[in-house]
Design an enzyme around this catalytic site. Structure first.
Site: not given
Ligand code: GLN
Ligand code: ZN
Length: 794
Positions: A18, A524, A681, A683, A734
């Site tokens: 809520e 994806e 990867h 982030c 971002h």
């Molecule tokens: N392969 C993922 C994507 O591109 C990696 C996302 C991430 O590192 N948070 O969405």
């Molecule tokens: Zn990432």
């Protein structure tokens, strides 16, 4: 002496989220302040009544927040950075939300591909970061050398009175002054935040005085930093702060009431008694400091650190009220109540005043298991959410107050659930256990060292210098989300849904070729989430329908539950990869989430070490990697977005974690031949302190976030002479802003000054899932242009 039950904090988002709805409607201008505040008050009213009805006898107030409890503290002490134009008086909602989300017209905090927090570009929202080792994010206090403080929010007092008016006596929760300062960052001149303590304490003293005046007998003072590595300065700050706040006496003044209850009869005390609350770990080497503090009560985490009870009992003043954190506030498992009763027996036998509590605030658990009607009933009986945890505490307290026989039925139910977890074939898979215990070092070693692999891979892939690629996901558009929802509701069938996804994939592949990218991704589109997608296909995982946990502000996540041995019954991504590769001659990356990240973004079983569960995940991913290679994938990316955030709170425990985490990644990635290129990867950008472990992962290529720091982060990689190839993100995903080719060229040049050019890849700094196609098209075209320019000069 009656044993009380305290909850330390209750989820505030609401059983049906809520608060999220009310906040987002208010932010969108669809409802007014009065509506938002009414919803908030109603949620508080219900939460207090609920906890009382469940048997809590020490109920918190001021644990509620419209956004974040650290931000509430910033408002309380009036530490509002000048940029918000606050002119004094009670901090209003506009100022509060400006700090939380940026001022009007500015983008606020944007989630990255996994719903984790990042700043929106140019947004003057306060920085957000993870609350200790949880997935909750708080707003970082920004402190200046000349910082002054003043009482600027009476929220604690208001909410205490609000509960009282409802007939519920509460114990207000405050974030303690030392932890508050340690959570902050300093702006401008380099100075020690703790040097501000003498200026900050009068505000706390005033709040405590007013709470006492209003009738509060106790306050809960959260000092989670007491489980961290502390400097001598910080320890001294603790001594100074609590001596100053209590006048040196544990009871804080001429208080009289019953020390064990939230009894209002101590209204004559000058300040309430302080329950110093620590959680997320052991007090360890801070124990002596803590036990010497003149506080009336101490809460300790006996879930993460059960062994500390003995030392605490041995060292604590006889009149120190001990709050025992025996129910896990960080996880969702039903407790083995008899085992807990046995464990706390020494404290009770010592004749101590004891309070029973969760290990930490229940903020980090979902609210109510009752709503999970779709869960496998056997799995369900192993679980306990916030509501069930309060009930568990009430049973424990009754067992102590009235004897175990008084709650025999409840204890038996808990014992039966615990017993079934120990033997259930849903949990225990002998084949998985045998496989992961095999002690074969070649399982975590590539056939040849990187240098050898590199030349084999170069000969095979024939990529240009500065090869371009993306991190995996392309925009998850409204149409994609709708198709997924329709499929979930059975409004469309599987064939229609998959046909739709195939079209999206084909379009993305065609566009990537046109844009001139060298290494392609399938996009994806079929994935709801980078962890959930895999969890749903692995055995040992359960998914909930309503078990939301606050991540930050109105944002909630629903982590998967790993309850049993993890195995991969069948390939998870191979068909999508095969389809995508069939559409192009360029290399199509296989795209997987790594074991450490799956672990760190899930609720993890507590009946074996996390490292063991991670190893099981590692073997499951290894099978997928091998299958992708067999299907023809030349490049496979294994994302470890959350590797860093799993670091333990104490430095001394880092290496052990890094060792098993890296070993798990290596198990996942080492089943392939030399010619197969493994990417990973991450982030985030802070690598300096763990760079050797990043190197030890032995990936062939790593992509990282660097765009926002102008490549400064690469200094870590230059200093350590990182052996393999690196794609430092040149495009900050971002933000909706489209960087120009020149800007990205400048970043590439900065990277090339720090690392050999033949080690560099060109890519954005994370997946593009949260972006829109028009932005992505332009930005990637610019990125490819920047790479071409770099090649021309190379
Ligand atoms: N392969 C993922 C994507 O591109 C990696 C996302 C991430 O590192 N948070 O969405
Ligand atoms: Zn990432």
């Amino acid at each position: 002496m009656t044993v009380n039950v305290a909850t330390l904090g209750f989820p505030r988002i609401g059983p049906r989220r809520e608060l999220k709805t009310a906040l987002e409607s208010y932010w969108a201008g669809k409802s007014d302040q009065a509506a938002l505040l009414a919803t908030a008050a109603e949620l508080r009213r219900k939460a207090w009544a609920r906890q009382r009805d469940l048997g809590a006898t020490i109920i918190p107030s001021n644990d509620f927040s419209l956004y974040d409890q650290v931000l509430d503290t910033t408002a309380m002490v009036g530490a509002i950075p000048a940029i918000y134009g606050w002119t004094g008086g009670e901090v209003g909602l506009d100022t509060y939300f400006a700090m939380a989300r940026g001022a009007q017209g500015q983008p606020g905090h944007e989630g990255c591909a996994h719903g984790h927090a990042h700043d929106g570009e140019g947004a003057p929202a306060a920085e957000m970061t993870k609350w200790f080792d949880t997935n909750y994010h708080y707003l970082v206090p920004e402190l200046t050398a000349g910082q002054s403080f003043r009482l600027a929010s009476t929220k604690a007092l208001r909410e205490y009175r609000e509960a009282k008016a409802q007939g519920i006596e509460t114990r207000p929760v405050l974030l303690g002054p030392v932890s508050y300062l340690l959570l902050g960052k300093t702006r401008g001149a380099d100075f020690e935040p703790l040097s501000l303590l003498p200026r900050l304490l009068p505000i706390y003293a005033e709040v405590l005085r007013r709470l006492a005046e209003a009738g509060a007998a106790w306050v809960q003072m959260d000092e989670p930093y007491l489980v961290m590595d502390l400097t001598d300065t910080a320890r001294a700050a603790y001594r100074d702060a609590y001596a100053a706040l209590t006048g040196g006496t544990p009871t804080g003044g001429a208080s009289t009431g019953d020390a064990s209850t939230g009894d209002a009869s101590t209204g004559d005390a000058s300040i309430p008694r302080i329950m110093l609350t620590t959680y997320f770990g052991a007090l360890g080497d801070n124990l002596a400091t803590v036990l010497a503090l003149p506080v009336a009560g101490l809460h300790v985490d006996l879930v993460r650190a059960p062994d500390q009870l003995g030392a605490i009992l041995a060292g604590a003043r006889p009149d120190l009220v001990l709050s025992l954190g025996v129910i896990d506030g960080r996880n969702i498992w039903a407790a083995d109540l008899n085992a807990i009763l046995d464990r706390i027996q020494p404290a009770v036998a010592a004749g101590r005043t004891v309070v029973l509590a969760p290990s930490c605030s229940l903020l980090h658990t979902p609210i109510d298991l009752e709503r999970e009607t779709d869960l496998d009933p056997e799995v369900r009986r192993w679980l306990s959410f916030a509501v069930q945890k309060v009930a568990e505490l009430a049973v424990l307290a009754r067992a102590l107050n009235e004897g175990r026989d008084a709650v025999r039925a409840e204890l038996d139910v808990a014992a039966a659930a615990a017993a079934s977890r120990r033997i259930s074939p849903k949990i225990h898979n002998p084949a998985v256990q045998a496989r992961i215990t095999a002690d074969d070092p070649s399982l975590s070693r590539r056939t040849s060292p990187f240098e050898v692999r590199r030349s084999i891979q170069r000969a095979k892939l024939k990529l240009p210098p500065y090869p371009t690629t993306t991190i995996g996901s392309f925009p998850q558009t409204a149409e994609i989300r709708k198709a997924r929802a329709d499929y979930g509701k059975h409004a469309i069938d599987l064939a229609t849904y998959e046909g739709f996804l195939r079209d999206e994939t084909a379009r993305a592949v065609r566009w990537q070729e046109e844009a001139g990218l060298d290494v392609l991704v399938h996009g994806e589109f079929e994935r709801n989430d980078m962890v959930q997608y895999f969890g749903e296909q692995l055995s040992g995982f359960a998914f909930t329908s309503h078990a939301w946990v606050q991540s930050y502000g109105s944002r909630c996540v629903r982590p998967p539950i790993i309850y049993g041995d993890v195995a991969r019954p069948r390939p998870m991504t191979v068909e999508w990869w095969r389809y995508a590769q069939s559409l192009t001659k360029r290399p199509m990356k296989g795209m997987l989430t790594g074991p450490v990240t799956i672990l760190n973004w899930s609720f993890v079983r507590d009946d074996q070490p996390r490292s063991v569960t991670c190893r099981q995940l590692a073997f499951a991913i290894r099978d997928e990697v091998t299958d992708l290679e067999n299907a023809g994938a030349a490049i496979i990316q294994i994302d470890e977005a959350a590797l860093r955030e799993g670091l333990p709170l104490r430095h001394g425990e880092w290496q052990a974690y890094l060792d098993w985490a890296v070993a798990c990644f290596r198990i996942a990635s080492s089943g392939v031949g030399d010619a197969t290129q493994i990417h990973t990867h991450m982030c985030y950008s802070e690598f300096n302190d763990i760079i050797a472990s990043i190197g030890a992962m032995d990936a062939d290529v790593i992509s990282i976030e660097t765009a926002r720091s102008q490549m400064e982060l690469l200094d870590a990689f230059a200093g350590y002479r990182y052996p393999a190839e690196i794609g430092p993100g040149v495009y900050d995903i971002h933000s909706p802003r489209v960087p120009a080719a020149d800007e990205m060229s400048a970043l590439l040049k900065a990277a090339a000054r720090r690392l050999p050019a033949d080690q560099l890849w060109v890519n954005p700094d994370c997946g593009l899932k949260t972006r829109k196609w028009p932005e992505v098209r332009l930005a990637i075209e610019n990125m490819v242009a920047a790479a071409q320019a770099a090649r021309a000069c190379a």
